[in-house]
Design a protein around this motif. Sequence first.
Motif, short mmCIF file in Angstrom:
data_model
loop_
_atom_site.label_atom_id
_atom_site.label_comp_id
_atom_site.label_asym_id
_atom_site.label_seq_id
_atom_site.Cartn_x
_atom_site.Cartn_y
_atom_site.Cartn_z
N SER A 29 -18.14 -48.64 -15.51
CA SER A 29 -16.89 -49.39 -15.34
C SER A 29 -16.97 -50.65 -16.19
O SER A 29 -18.04 -51.22 -16.38
CB SER A 29 -16.65 -49.75 -13.88
OG SER A 29 -17.51 -50.79 -13.48
N VAL A 30 -15.83 -51.07 -16.69
CA VAL A 30 -15.79 -52.25 -17.55
C VAL A 30 -16.25 -53.47 -16.76
O VAL A 30 -17.00 -54.32 -17.28
CB VAL A 30 -14.37 -52.44 -18.13
CG1 VAL A 30 -14.28 -53.75 -18.90
CG2 VAL A 30 -14.00 -51.28 -19.02
N ALA A 31 -15.84 -53.57 -15.52
CA ALA A 31 -16.22 -54.73 -14.71
C ALA A 31 -17.74 -54.80 -14.52
O ALA A 31 -18.35 -55.87 -14.63
CB ALA A 31 -15.51 -54.68 -13.36
N ALA A 32 -18.37 -53.65 -14.26
CA ALA A 32 -19.82 -53.64 -14.05
C ALA A 32 -20.56 -53.96 -15.35
O ALA A 32 -21.55 -54.70 -15.34
CB ALA A 32 -20.26 -52.27 -13.52
N VAL A 33 -20.08 -53.42 -16.46
CA VAL A 33 -20.71 -53.72 -17.74
C VAL A 33 -20.58 -55.20 -18.07
O VAL A 33 -21.53 -55.85 -18.49
CB VAL A 33 -20.10 -52.84 -18.86
CG1 VAL A 33 -20.58 -53.30 -20.23
CG2 VAL A 33 -20.44 -51.37 -18.64
#
Length: 136
Positions: A29-33
């Motif tokens: 996920s973009v948020a986790a990255v």
Amino acid sequence: MDVNPKQRRRHSAEFKAQVLAACREPGASVAAVALSFKLNDNLVHQWRRGRGANPVTSAASTAISESAPQFIALSLPPPSPPPSSPPSAPAPAVASVAVAAEAIHLEFKRGVLGVSVTWPVSAAADCAAWLREVLR
């Protein structure tokens, strides 16, 4: 009024490529990255959309741009004569069929705006050139 002493960070193209590669991993996920790289997820989303200062082009994006839709020239056979009508058929109906067979009809709709264009088949090349300009 307090002024934020932090300077805006500048990220290299290599760093952006590393972050974007991590985003392309399956299940990422973009948020986790973004969190793992200590970045704001909105910034990473901007990089993914190509709004970074130095957008990174990969081989995949180059391949996509090379295979973009293109206009293809078509050779059309000459229009066939309209079928012979019975003597009781009115002449204007036959004339309208012949005119319809010798024209290119284009309709564009974008939201509430609609445009309809009729172009003669004899000028198909001009129609293609005009259409290319309109669709730019």
